[in-house]
Design a protein around this motif. Structure first.
Motif, short mmCIF file in Angstrom:
data_model
loop_
_atom_site.label_atom_id
_atom_site.label_comp_id
_atom_site.label_asym_id
_atom_site.label_seq_id
_atom_site.Cartn_x
_atom_site.Cartn_y
_atom_site.Cartn_z
N HIS A 1 -3.75 -2.34 -2.80
CA HIS A 1 -4.42 -2.83 -1.60
C HIS A 1 -4.86 -4.28 -1.81
N THR A 2 -4.77 -5.08 -0.77
CA THR A 2 -5.11 -6.49 -0.83
C THR A 2 -6.54 -6.71 -0.33
N THR A 3 -7.00 -7.93 -0.51
CA THR A 3 -8.25 -8.35 0.12
C THR A 3 -8.04 -8.45 1.63
N GLU A 4 -9.12 -8.68 2.36
CA GLU A 4 -8.98 -9.02 3.77
C GLU A 4 -8.35 -10.41 3.87
N VAL B 1 -3.99 -13.37 1.71
CA VAL B 1 -4.54 -12.15 1.14
C VAL B 1 -4.21 -12.18 -0.35
N TYR B 2 -5.01 -11.45 -1.15
CA TYR B 2 -4.88 -11.49 -2.60
C TYR B 2 -4.84 -10.08 -3.18
N PHE B 3 -4.15 -9.94 -4.32
CA PHE B 3 -4.14 -8.66 -5.03
C PHE B 3 -3.70 -8.90 -6.47
N ALA C 1 0.82 -1.21 0.00
CA ALA C 1 0.00 0.00 0.00
C ALA C 1 0.86 1.26 0.00
N LYS C 2 1.88 1.29 0.86
CA LYS C 2 2.69 2.50 1.01
C LYS C 2 3.55 2.77 -0.21
#
Length: 309
Positions: free
Chosen positions: A243-246, A256-258, A237-238
């Motif tokens: 952003h990933t899934t929960e 987590v996935y993205f 993210a930074k």
């Protein structure tokens, strides 16, 4: 200790029985876990790997009996490779011929011997000869000698339009390092012994891939535990605006996935708790295992799933 590498690769297959026969009897992999697709419990989810089911050895499949063929293309994994002893490439060439497996001629990539082939659904696979490894643990899955057994994943090849952006995720988030270049192919290495290689090929103007039988659904990378995974999520993210899934509990790891910049679905999977959480190592893959939220539907699920014998 954090190991930087691939946790598993997940692909899509056709008939379940054919999938099990090929990966256990032809390739000699162990069926480490027999469960269901948690999002579609009328479908199996098979996990194949080495004898202990280590992260980095695992290739998994969602087998749909009537899956339409997929297509490899830009924005998709192109090939999944396994590690074998260098001296066994000749053995494997003869074995694939004897079993009627579609395969290419042995070739060299980055100085390594590579034997490409396809499974019955057209999944692109390869065996990579590794000089420094000898005989592995004897396989319990058929007639492959110990000095030729597959010892885990070598890695994957990804096909994207912009290799540099995907490579930035591998290095900054997953701890890989660029190791070599050969034309449009860039090799990245992690420090994991198995599953430690990702090759990225740049290909502008090619048709995009689409999911179906013979295609890879996603590639999962290792996080030692929840804290390591959370740190990767923050870095994504930074530093990359992604952003990933929960977090989702997959019983044997938490994920987590993205979508990485090239469009490929990536997963970050924890090494813990592992595949022996609900059965002993000796019994891995023997029984159908269901997550707690599906256990009350076992009878209905077992009646729906296709027979494997």
């Amino acid at each position: 200790m954090q190991h930087h590498g691939i946790h598993h690769v997940t692909a899509i297959a056709g008939p379940a029985r054919r999938n099990v026969d090929f990966y256990t009897r032809v390739l000699g992999l162990r069926l480490v876990k027999k469960t269901v697709n948690f999002d579609d419990p009328g479908t199996y989810h098979f996990y194949y790997g080495n004898e202990s089911g280590e992260p980095g050895s695992i290739l998994t499949f969602f087998p749909w009996e009537h899956a339409a063929p997929g297509r490899a293309g830009v924005g998709s994994p192109q090939e999944t490779a396994f590690r074998v002893p260098e001296a066994s490439i000749g053995y494997w060439t003869h074995r694939l011929i004897e079993k009627g497996v579609v395969h290419g001629a042995p070739e060299k990539r980055f100085g390594q011997s590579v034997l490409t082939f396809k499974d019955p659904d057209g999944t692109s696979l390869a065996l990579v000869g590794v000089p420094e490894i000898g005989a592995g643990p004897a396989s319990t899955q058929g007639d492959i000698p110990a000095d030729a057994t597959i010892q885990g994943l070598e890695g994957v090849t990804l096909l994207v339009e912009d290799a540099e952006r995907t490579g930035a995720i591998l290095t900054d988030v997953f701890g890989f390092q660029e190791a070599a270049r050969d034309g449009s192919l860039i090799r990245y290495k992690g420090d994991a012994t198995i599953g430690g290689t990702v090759d990225i090929r740049s290909a502008k103007g090619f048709l995009p891939g689409h999911l179906g039988g013979g295609s890879v659904h996603h590639v999962a990378f290792r996080a030692a535990d929840d804290d390591a995974q959370a740190e990767m999520v923050k870095r994504l993210a930074k530093n990359h605006g992604i952003h990933t899934t929960e977090q989702r509990d997959r019983n044997y790891f938490r994920s987590v996935y993205f979508r990485e910049p090239g469009g490929i679905l990536f997963e970050i999977a924890t090494d813990i708790p592992g595949f022996a959480t609900d059965e002993t190592v000796d019994a891995l893959g023997h029984d159908l295992k269901l997550p707690p939220f599906l256990e009350s539907h076992r009878g209905e699920i077992e009646a729906t799933l296709p027979e494997l014998v």
